[in-house]
Design an enzyme around this catalytic site. Structure first.
Site, PDB file in Angstrom:
ATOM      1  N   ASP A  15      21.130-105.845  38.417  1.00 59.47           N
ATOM      2  CA  ASP A  15      21.744-104.770  37.639  1.00 59.47           C
ATOM      3  C   ASP A  15      23.063-105.244  37.025  1.00 59.47           C
ATOM      4  O   ASP A  15      23.766-106.051  37.617  1.00 59.47           O
ATOM      5  CB  ASP A  15      21.988-103.570  38.574  1.00 59.47           C
ATOM      6  N   ASN A  17      23.442-106.081  33.433  1.00 62.90           N
ATOM      7  CA  ASN A  17      23.363-106.864  32.185  1.00 62.90           C
ATOM      8  C   ASN A  17      24.100-106.153  31.053  1.00 62.90           C
ATOM      9  O   ASN A  17      24.824-106.770  30.273  1.00 62.90           O
ATOM     10  CB  ASN A  17      21.911-107.051  31.750  1.00 62.90           C
ATOM     11  N   ARG A  19      26.508-103.838  31.202  1.00 55.24           N
ATOM     12  CA  ARG A  19      27.961-103.809  31.383  1.00 55.24           C
ATOM     13  C   ARG A  19      28.591-105.182  31.131  1.00 55.24           C
ATOM     14  O   ARG A  19      29.679-105.296  30.595  1.00 55.24           O
ATOM     15  CB  ARG A  19      28.312-103.292  32.793  1.00 55.24           C
ATOM     16  N   ARG A  28      23.674-105.453  23.983  1.00 55.85           N
ATOM     17  CA  ARG A  28      22.998-105.448  25.294  1.00 55.85           C
ATOM     18  C   ARG A  28      21.984-106.589  25.414  1.00 55.85           C
ATOM     19  O   ARG A  28      21.798-107.157  26.486  1.00 55.85           O
ATOM     20  CB  ARG A  28      22.264-104.115  25.502  1.00 55.85           C
ATOM     21  N   SER A  60      11.292-101.667  35.696  1.00 52.75           N
ATOM     22  CA  SER A  60      10.814-100.565  36.526  1.00 52.75           C
ATOM     23  C   SER A  60       9.925 -99.641  35.702  1.00 52.75           C
ATOM     24  O   SER A  60       9.958 -99.660  34.467  1.00 52.75           O
ATOM     25  CB  SER A  60      12.000 -99.771  37.078  1.00 52.75           C
ATOM     26  N   SER A  61       9.154 -98.805  36.394  1.00 51.21           N
ATOM     27  CA  SER A  61       8.289 -97.874  35.658  1.00 51.21           C
ATOM     28  C   SER A  61       9.132 -96.853  34.891  1.00 51.21           C
ATOM     29  O   SER A  61       8.637 -96.195  33.988  1.00 51.21           O
ATOM     30  CB  SER A  61       7.301 -97.193  36.610  1.00 51.21           C
ATOM     31  N   GLU A  62      10.413 -96.759  35.236  1.00 45.63           N
ATOM     32  CA  GLU A  62      11.310 -95.841  34.497  1.00 45.63           C
ATOM     33  C   GLU A  62      11.962 -96.523  33.284  1.00 45.63           C
ATOM     34  O   GLU A  62      12.530 -95.858  32.421  1.00 45.63           O
ATOM     35  CB  GLU A  62      12.419 -95.305  35.419  1.00 45.63           C
ATOM     36  N   ASN A  63      11.897 -97.848  33.219  1.00 47.11           N
ATOM     37  CA  ASN A  63      12.547 -98.558  32.106  1.00 47.11           C
ATOM     38  C   ASN A  63      11.907 -98.265  30.744  1.00 47.11           C
ATOM     39  O   ASN A  63      12.509 -98.525  29.700  1.00 47.11           O
ATOM     40  CB  ASN A  63      12.574-100.073  32.343  1.00 47.11           C
TER      41      ASN A  63
HETATM   42  C1  FPP Z   1      19.617-104.159  34.580  1.00 46.29           C
HETATM   43  O1  FPP Z   1      20.720-104.224  33.750  1.00 46.29           O
HETATM   44  C2  FPP Z   1      18.603-105.134  34.214  1.00 46.29           C
HETATM   45  C3  FPP Z   1      17.371-104.823  33.709  1.00 46.29           C
HETATM   46  C4  FPP Z   1      16.899-103.453  33.471  1.00 46.29           C
HETATM   47  C5  FPP Z   1      16.413-105.855  33.364  1.00 46.29           C
HETATM   48  C6  FPP Z   1      16.382-107.062  34.229  1.00 46.29           C
HETATM   49  C7  FPP Z   1      15.875-108.200  33.432  1.00 46.29           C
HETATM   50  C8  FPP Z   1      16.407-109.426  33.414  1.00 46.29           C
HETATM   51  C9  FPP Z   1      17.522-109.843  34.286  1.00 46.29           C
HETATM   52  C10 FPP Z   1      15.938-110.479  32.519  1.00 46.29           C
HETATM   53  C11 FPP Z   1      14.491-110.728  32.454  1.00 46.29           C
HETATM   54  C12 FPP Z   1      13.854-111.130  33.720  1.00 46.29           C
HETATM   55  C13 FPP Z   1      12.887-112.051  33.826  1.00 46.29           C
HETATM   56  C14 FPP Z   1      12.140-112.224  35.118  1.00 46.29           C
HETATM   57  C15 FPP Z   1      12.552-112.911  32.706  1.00 46.29           C
HETATM   58  P1  FPP Z   1      21.130-102.926  32.934  1.00 46.29           P
HETATM   59  O2  FPP Z   1      20.665-103.105  31.533  1.00 46.29           O
HETATM   60  O3  FPP Z   1      20.626-101.710  33.614  1.00 46.29           O
HETATM   61  O4  FPP Z   1      22.682-103.020  33.031  1.00 46.29           O
HETATM   62  P2  FPP Z   1      23.740-101.827  32.942  1.00 46.29           P
HETATM   63  O5  FPP Z   1      23.436-100.930  34.113  1.00 46.29           O
HETATM   64  O6  FPP Z   1      25.032-102.540  33.060  1.00 46.29           O
HETATM   65  O7  FPP Z   1      23.536-101.177  31.618  1.00 46.29           O
END
Ligand code: FPP
Length: 226
Positions: A15, A17, A19, A28, A60-63
């Protein structure tokens, strides 16, 4: 690692990315790209530390509720990740496992994933990636299958989870300072140690994983006993 107390199976909710990018005034998508680099580092680190299994929550299934553009960035990252890392995974004998309903992804991604599953199936360590994964859905599905077998008990439900062939979960880490499980490995976390770290995922590296494993070693696990 021959230490009996060392974790065998570590799972990570990656978690922060967004931020990470925001702090730098970047889009983002760049945060996710750096998150992808962190994945590469951490897969190598898991190998160096002798972990048997590393499970990563990638989608996640919520993404699906995120903006279309962001979903498309994440899918692009997934494609490139498989293309860029498959050879290395085969050479390093890393077995890919997917937990979640990945067949909902675009056909070309499903094809790449299935090719990677096939080509890495003899690997000795496991990288499990959660894709279109939701723990409640997983448990409901496993309970349905257990009911069909006529025995709704924890052993039968466990056997029908995606993780049935993985070692028991020892340590669950979430980065970015959030303290919740967000529908990840709810059943498997029953006796797992948990660690919530302030570091944002794109900054996470080998030292962070090593320190997390060292903290795990110092914790005394009781499994309900004394
Ligand atoms: C959370 O950060 C991260 C994700 C929803 C995606 C995770 C994916 C990766 C790290 C890259 C791809 C992975 C592979 C296996 C190739 P966020 O966007 O929720 O961050 P935030 O809460 O700061 O906005």
């Amino acid at each position: 690692m021959s230490d009996n107390n060392y974790p065998r199976h570590v799972a990570i909710i990656m978690d922060g990315n967004g931020r990470w990018a925001k702090k730098r005034g970047l889009p983002r998508a760049l945060g996710h790209r750096q998150g992808g680099e962190a994945v590469r580092r951490v897969v190598k680190a898991a190998e160096n530390l002798g972990l048997e299994c590393l499970t990563l929550y990638a989608f996640s299934s919520e993404n699906w509720k995120r903006e279309e553009e962001e979903i498309s960035d994440l899918m692009g990252l997934m494609r490139r990740f498989i293309e860029a890392n498959l050879k290395d995974m085969i050479e390093r004998r890393v077995r890919l496992r997917i937990i979640g309903d990945y067949k909902a992804f675009a056909p070309d991604i499903v094809e790449k994933l299935e090719d990677a599953l096939e080509q890495t199936k003899h690997g000795q360590r496991t990288l499990a990636v959660a894709l279109n994964y939701g723990a409640q859905q997983e448990i409901a599905h496993a309970a349905r299958l257990a009911a069909e077998e006529g025995s709704i008990d924890s052993e039968t439900i466990s056997r029908h989870l995606y993780t049935t062939d993985l070692p028991p979960l020892d340590l669950l880490i979430r980065t970015s300072g959030e303290v919740r499980l967000s529908n990840f490995l709810l059943w498997q976390s029953a006796y797992a140690e948990m660690l919530f770290l302030d570091v944002l995922w794109p900054d996470f590296g080998e030292d962070d994983l090593r320190q997390a494993c060292e903290i795990f070693v110092t914790r005394e696990r009781r499994y309900g006993g004394r």
